[in-house]
Design a protein around this motif. Structure first.
Motif, PDB file in Angstrom:
ATOM      1  N   ASN A  24       0.790  -0.801   0.000  1.00 42.56           N
ATOM      2  CA  ASN A  24       0.220   0.213  -0.333  1.00 42.56           C
ATOM      3  C   ASN A  24       0.692   0.950   0.332  1.00 42.56           C
ATOM      4  OD1 ASN A  24      -1.651   2.288   0.796  1.00 42.56           O
ATOM      5  ND2 ASN A  24      -2.870   0.963   2.355  1.00 42.56           N
ATOM      6  N   ALA A  25       0.593   2.143  -1.073  1.00 43.13           N
ATOM      7  CA  ALA A  25       1.541   3.056  -1.039  1.00 43.13           C
ATOM      8  C   ALA A  25       1.206   4.468  -0.471  1.00 43.13           C
ATOM      9  CB  ALA A  25       2.377   3.277  -2.986  1.00 43.13           C
ATOM     10  N   LEU A  26      -0.071   4.262  -0.214  1.00 47.56           N
ATOM     11  CA  LEU A  26      -0.925   5.122   0.956  1.00 47.56           C
ATOM     12  C   LEU A  26      -1.321   5.102   2.122  1.00 47.56           C
ATOM     13  CD1 LEU A  26      -3.037   6.637  -2.062  1.00 47.56           C
ATOM     14  CD2 LEU A  26      -0.509   7.571  -2.042  1.00 47.56           C
ATOM     15  N   PRO A  27      -0.206   4.664   3.080  1.00 51.78           N
ATOM     16  CA  PRO A  27      -1.089   3.595   3.977  1.00 51.78           C
ATOM     17  C   PRO A  27      -1.202   5.190   5.444  1.00 51.78           C
ATOM     18  CG  PRO A  27       1.254   3.608   4.358  1.00 51.78           C
ATOM     19  CD  PRO A  27       1.137   4.633   2.979  1.00 51.78           C
ATOM     20  N   ALA A  28      -0.911   6.752   5.143  1.00 55.87           N
ATOM     21  CA  ALA A  28      -1.450   7.713   6.408  1.00 55.87           C
ATOM     22  C   ALA A  28      -2.907   8.091   5.731  1.00 55.87           C
ATOM     23  CB  ALA A  28      -0.299   8.800   6.583  1.00 55.87           C
ATOM     24  N   VAL A  29      -2.946   7.651   4.048  1.00 57.36           N
ATOM     25  CA  VAL A  29      -4.702   8.147   4.082  1.00 57.36           C
ATOM     26  C   VAL A  29      -5.184   6.655   4.317  1.00 57.36           C
ATOM     27  CG1 VAL A  29      -5.446   8.561   1.714  1.00 57.36           C
ATOM     28  CG2 VAL A  29      -3.105   9.788   2.047  1.00 57.36           C
ATOM     29  N   CYS A  30      -4.300   5.609   3.817  1.00 59.39           N
ATOM     30  CA  CYS A  30      -6.205   4.880   4.073  1.00 59.39           C
ATOM     31  C   CYS A  30      -6.026   4.972   5.518  1.00 59.39           C
ATOM     32  CB  CYS A  30      -5.129   3.361   4.218  1.00 59.39           C
ATOM     33  SG  CYS A  30      -5.295   3.234   1.796  1.00 59.39           S
ATOM     34  N   GLY A  31      -5.364   4.934   6.319  1.00 56.16           N
ATOM     35  CA  GLY A  31      -5.208   4.507   8.289  1.00 56.16           C
ATOM     36  C   GLY A  31      -6.328   5.243   8.450  1.00 56.16           C
ATOM     37  N   ARG A  32      -6.643   7.058   8.057  1.00 57.16           N
ATOM     38  CA  ARG A  32      -7.501   8.220   8.330  1.00 57.16           C
ATOM     39  C   ARG A  32      -8.846   8.079   7.765  1.00 57.16           C
ATOM     40  NH1 ARG A  32      -2.322  10.278   9.261  1.00 57.16           N
ATOM     41  NH2 ARG A  32      -1.913  11.776  10.509  1.00 57.16           N
ATOM     42  N   VAL A  33      -8.821   7.161   6.359  1.00 53.82           N
ATOM     43  CA  VAL A  33      -9.557   7.364   5.959  1.00 53.82           C
ATOM     44  C   VAL A  33     -10.699   5.662   4.816  1.00 53.82           C
ATOM     45  CG1 VAL A  33      -9.815   9.942   4.933  1.00 53.82           C
ATOM     46  CG2 VAL A  33      -9.573   7.686   3.088  1.00 53.82           C
ATOM     47  N   CYS A  34     -10.036   4.847   5.648  1.00 56.60           N
ATOM     48  CA  CYS A  34     -10.511   3.806   4.587  1.00 56.60           C
ATOM     49  C   CYS A  34     -12.305   3.338   5.384  1.00 56.60           C
ATOM     50  CB  CYS A  34      -9.428   2.715   5.001  1.00 56.60           C
ATOM     51  SG  CYS A  34      -8.855   2.565   3.284  1.00 56.60           S
ATOM     52  N   PRO A  35     -12.890   2.926   4.928  1.00 51.73           N
ATOM     53  CA  PRO A  35     -14.233   2.229   5.807  1.00 51.73           C
ATOM     54  C   PRO A  35     -13.454   1.210   6.749  1.00 51.73           C
ATOM     55  CG  PRO A  35     -14.794   2.227   3.397  1.00 51.73           C
ATOM     56  CD  PRO A  35     -13.166   2.565   3.994  1.00 51.73           C
ATOM     57  N   GLN A  36     -12.717   1.053   7.241  1.00 53.87           N
ATOM     58  CA  GLN A  36     -11.983  -0.387   7.746  1.00 53.87           C
ATOM     59  C   GLN A  36     -13.138  -1.341   8.350  1.00 53.87           C
ATOM     60  OE1 GLN A  36     -10.686   2.320   8.915  1.00 53.87           O
ATOM     61  NE2 GLN A  36      -9.145   2.745   8.237  1.00 53.87           N
ATOM     62  N   GLU A  37     -14.275  -0.517   8.953  1.00 51.98           N
ATOM     63  CA  GLU A  37     -15.752  -1.428   9.915  1.00 51.98           C
ATOM     64  C   GLU A  37     -16.190  -2.347   8.770  1.00 51.98           C
ATOM     65  OE1 GLU A  37     -15.759   1.964   9.007  1.00 51.98           O
ATOM     66  OE2 GLU A  37     -17.830   2.644   8.635  1.00 51.98           O
ATOM     67  N   GLU A  38     -16.358  -1.856   6.932  1.00 52.62           N
ATOM     68  CA  GLU A  38     -16.227  -2.958   6.046  1.00 52.62           C
ATOM     69  C   GLU A  38     -15.612  -3.824   5.292  1.00 52.62           C
ATOM     70  OE1 GLU A  38     -19.906  -2.912   5.779  1.00 52.62           O
ATOM     71  OE2 GLU A  38     -20.197  -1.529   7.099  1.00 52.62           O
ATOM     72  N   GLN A  39     -14.160  -3.523   5.664  1.00 53.33           N
ATOM     73  CA  GLN A  39     -13.241  -4.018   5.342  1.00 53.33           C
ATOM     74  C   GLN A  39     -12.085  -4.518   6.098  1.00 53.33           C
ATOM     75  OE1 GLN A  39     -11.483  -0.577   3.214  1.00 53.33           O
ATOM     76  NE2 GLN A  39     -12.803  -0.871   1.426  1.00 53.33           N
ATOM     77  N   CYS A  40     -11.132  -4.699   6.613  1.00 54.07           N
ATOM     78  CA  CYS A  40     -10.726  -5.548   6.966  1.00 54.07           C
ATOM     79  C   CYS A  40     -10.950  -6.130   8.615  1.00 54.07           C
ATOM     80  CB  CYS A  40      -9.001  -5.230   7.055  1.00 54.07           C
ATOM     81  SG  CYS A  40      -9.335  -3.034   7.734  1.00 54.07           S
ATOM     82  N   GLN A  41     -11.093  -4.638   8.859  1.00 54.42           N
ATOM     83  CA  GLN A  41     -11.631  -4.349  10.563  1.00 54.42           C
ATOM     84  C   GLN A  41     -13.514  -5.287  10.477  1.00 54.42           C
ATOM     85  OE1 GLN A  41      -9.840  -0.805  12.192  1.00 54.42           O
ATOM     86  NE2 GLN A  41     -12.192  -0.935  12.297  1.00 54.42           N
ATOM     87  N   LYS A  42     -13.560  -5.631   9.159  1.00 58.56           N
ATOM     88  CA  LYS A  42     -15.685  -6.766   9.385  1.00 58.56           C
ATOM     89  C   LYS A  42     -15.324  -7.987   9.551  1.00 58.56           C
ATOM     90  CE  LYS A  42     -19.127  -7.584   6.207  1.00 58.56           C
ATOM     91  NZ  LYS A  42     -19.993  -6.545   5.304  1.00 58.56           N
ATOM     92  N   PHE A  43     -13.478  -8.509   9.112  1.00 55.53           N
ATOM     93  CA  PHE A  43     -13.534 -10.331   9.456  1.00 55.53           C
ATOM     94  C   PHE A  43     -12.588 -10.280  10.146  1.00 55.53           C
ATOM     95  CE2 PHE A  43     -13.990  -9.170   4.868  1.00 55.53           C
ATOM     96  CZ  PHE A  43     -15.270  -9.935   3.990  1.00 55.53           C
ATOM     97  N   CYS A  44     -11.811  -9.340  11.072  1.00 54.16           N
ATOM     98  CA  CYS A  44     -11.316  -9.672  11.726  1.00 54.16           C
ATOM     99  C   CYS A  44     -12.452 -10.078  13.030  1.00 54.16           C
ATOM    100  CB  CYS A  44     -11.075  -8.196  13.156  1.00 54.16           C
ATOM    101  SG  CYS A  44      -9.921  -8.334  14.326  1.00 54.16           S
ATOM    102  N   VAL A  45     -11.615 -11.445  13.877  1.00 46.49           N
ATOM    103  CA  VAL A  45     -12.513 -12.346  15.037  1.00 46.49           C
ATOM    104  C   VAL A  45     -12.821 -12.154  15.544  1.00 46.49           C
ATOM    105  CG1 VAL A  45     -10.086 -13.663  15.397  1.00 46.49           C
ATOM    106  CG2 VAL A  45     -11.738 -15.002  15.767  1.00 46.49           C
ATOM    107  N   LEU A  46     -11.459 -11.105  16.589  1.00 45.23           N
ATOM    108  CA  LEU A  46     -12.223 -10.486  17.303  1.00 45.23           C
ATOM    109  C   LEU A  46     -13.571  -9.522  17.848  1.00 45.23           C
ATOM    110  CD1 LEU A  46      -9.669  -8.139  19.508  1.00 45.23           C
ATOM    111  CD2 LEU A  46     -10.446 -10.707  19.729  1.00 45.23           C
ATOM    112  N   GLY A  47     -14.022  -9.259  16.056  1.00 46.91           N
ATOM    113  CA  GLY A  47     -15.541  -8.614  16.278  1.00 46.91           C
ATOM    114  C   GLY A  47     -16.665  -9.604  16.318  1.00 46.91           C
ATOM    115  N   VAL A  48     -16.889 -10.943  16.554  1.00 53.05           N
ATOM    116  CA  VAL A  48     -17.697 -11.441  16.693  1.00 53.05           C
ATOM    117  C   VAL A  48     -17.736 -11.729  17.868  1.00 53.05           C
ATOM    118  CG1 VAL A  48     -18.569 -14.273  16.374  1.00 53.05           C
ATOM    119  CG2 VAL A  48     -16.775 -13.881  15.233  1.00 53.05           C
ATOM    120  N   ARG A  49     -17.094 -10.987  18.564  1.00 53.18           N
ATOM    121  CA  ARG A  49     -17.680 -10.585  20.539  1.00 53.18           C
ATOM    122  C   ARG A  49     -17.851  -9.173  21.153  1.00 53.18           C
ATOM    123  NH1 ARG A  49     -18.136 -15.151  23.665  1.00 53.18           N
ATOM    124  NH2 ARG A  49     -18.372 -17.586  22.896  1.00 53.18           N
ATOM    125  N   GLY A  50     -17.225  -9.006  19.810  1.00 54.35           N
ATOM    126  CA  GLY A  50     -16.369  -7.607  20.687  1.00 54.35           C
ATOM    127  C   GLY A  50     -16.326  -6.446  19.728  1.00 54.35           C
TER     128      GLY A  50
END
Ligand code: FAD
Length: 467
Positions: free
Chosen positions: A82-108
């Motif tokens: 990822n050539a734009l990490p400081a941008v993505c860390g600020r504006v990506c809709p993580q709740e719909e992407q990487c974080q949606k698949f995080c196993v911790l999200g199942v219970r919290g």
């Protein structure tokens, strides 16, 4: 079993303070918070989070490096993909992407992946110098049209593979929507420029004030010595409601409103001699990121009341959850299930009111969202003196109109092979909003990655089999 430590909260400017300035709202983690959050990652043997990232950042690996206090290595690990990490860390809709698949999200709460990405990349920017890597050249030459996230990604990936890349950008600055659309309080422009500098450090040349289709056509670029062209010209043409009164004074497209506020620096008036007129009561039509940004800019520019007017319900709002929350905290009022049908002006042609009709939701439409239907007889008017129309954008048609043989859809987007991003013309590729219609930074970058791989294969095959 998944651990359930609470997620580290993002420190923010207080509401009272931030509604009066354009400084960044989210202040970022300090080291202690970053380590606390990184510690929540389980380093799953089969990580699911990567599945949710269109550019496939090695998420558990970079978080492990954060845990080990190796912040520069963590940033470098992210930059492999990822050539734009400081941008993505600020504006990506993580709740719909990487974080949606995080196993911790199942219970919290899932791990705050974006916040850690931001921490690592900010740390690198503040504590290290850009080094210019030595890259073996292939002799390939590529023109990239547009310097938004898709163009920057193609350019970075192809430069790393040894091709000479020239980015042609019609504006006087690089970064696309990251520079001209998203406001400073969400994405500081020095952060975008630092990431553009990283792409430049890979050997990419930027030619600004260069509109393809006016200065040179795609065909002329192909005939002029480039082996391939990538079109990443985005979706910069505003859509309108097409209701009576839409031409009254005081009604802006979100594009105009945000460009004048951010790129032309109206928010710094009188330091910059380019003010924008914002009244006391502002209605922003739409509920995506563009609408939230417009509403929050209007508030900071002095409006007393700002309404988001949206024809569906809260569940269907396309904006990032975090930004809806921020907007609400700041006092933006939400008029949901409400559709404007007419703007009403005074005898001097200035906007005074909007007439709306209440909506109910029926079955889902082709977008998967429940279709709004007007409730007969529910019309009402609200006083507003400024309106911002933020109901979506379409591609600017210059390139499509000047490129013979380039197939487009009825929406004006460019038709591509979805695996290679090749258009109907050999050697010509496209990606980002100009293909998908207005979408997200990371989806534009994902398309750029695919295109870069295909362009590389195309150039190498061409060099191995010259005809
Ligand atoms: P763009 O970023 O639009 O870049 C295209 C570039 O091409 C521009 O610089 C343009 O000047 C240039 N160009 C156009 N035509 C020509 C030509 N003929 N010749 C040369 N150059 C040309 N996404 C998120 O993920 N999170 C968010 O929070 C978010 N917020 C947003 C807020 C706003 C206000 C807007 C407008 C969009 C937002 N988006 C967000 C969407 C995201 O910014 C876009 O999906 C993304 O920027 C698309 O990237 P792109 O490279 O396709 O095009």
């Amino acid at each position: 079993m998944a651990q359930r430590k609470p997620r580290a909260e993002m420190p923010k400017q207080t509401v009272e303070k931030r509604v009066h300035n354009f400084d960044e709202v989210a202040l970022g983690f300090d080291e202690e918070l970053a380590l606390k959050e990184a510690d929540r990652c389980l380093n799953c043997p089969k990580p699911q989070c990567i599945k949710g990232c269109p550019v496939e950042v090695s998420i558990p690996e970079f978080i492990k490096l954060v845990k080990e206090h190796k912040y520069e290595d963590a940033a470098k690990k992210i930059k492999e993909k990822n050539a734009l990490p400081a941008v993505c860390g600020r504006v990506c809709p993580q709740e719909e992407q990487c974080q949606k698949f995080c196993v911790l999200g199942v219970r919290g709460d899932p791990v705050g992946i974006g916040r850690l990405e931001r921490y690592a990349s900010d740390w690198e920017r503040l504590n290290t110098k850009l080094d210019t890597p030595k890259i073996e050249q292939t002799g390939g030459k590529v023109a990239v049209v547009g310097s938004g996230p898709s163009g920057l990604t193609v350019a970075a990936d192809l430069a790393k593979l040894g091709h000479r890349v020239t980015v042609l950008e019609s504006l006087h600055t690089s970064g696309g929507v990251l520079m001209y659309g998203i406001p400073q309080f969400r994405l500081p422009k020095e952060i975008v420029q630092a990431e553009v500098e990283y792409v430049r450090s890979l050997g990419v040349e930027f030619r600004l004030d260069s509109t393809v289709g006016l200065l040179a056509t795609i065909q002329e670029l192909m005939n002029g010595g480039y082996d391939a062209v990538f079109i990443g010209s985005g979706a910069g043409l505003p859509n309108f409601l097409r209701v009576p009164g839409e031409n009254l004074k005081g009604i802006y497209s979100a594009n105009e409103f945000l460009i004048r506020t951010n790129l032309m620096k109206a928010y710094k008036f009188p330091e910059y001699d380019t003010p924008i007129r914002v009244g006391k009561k502002v209605g922003v039509i739409g509920a995506g990121n563009v609408a939230m940004d417009s509403a929050r800019c209007a508030l900071r520019l002095g409006a007393e009341r700002v309404y988001i007017i949206y024809r569906r319900s809260r569940d269907e709002m396309p904006a990032r959850a975090e930004e809806v929350e921020n907007a609400e905290e700041e006092g933006i009022e939400f008029m949901l299930l409400t559709n404007p049908i007419r703007f009403i002006g005074n005898d001097r042609g200035f906007l005074e009111k909007v007439e709306c009709i209440k909506q109910r939701l029926s079955e889902p439409d082709e977008s998967g969202r429940r279709r709004p239907e007007p409730i007969e007889g529910s019309n009402f008017t609200t006083e507003i003196d400024t309106a911002v129309i933020a109901i979506g954008q379409s591609p600017n048609p210059i390139i499509q109109q000047t490129t013979h043989g380039l197939e487009t859809t009825r929406h004006g987007t460019i038709v591509v092979n979805e695996e290679t991003m090749q258009t109907t013309l050999p050697g010509v590729y496209a990606g980002g909003d100009v293909v998908s219609g207005a979408a997200t930074v990371i989806s534009a970058m994902g398309a750029g990655k695919m295109a870069a791989k295909a362009i590389h294969d195309y150039i190498i095959a061409k060099k191995n089999n010259p005809t």
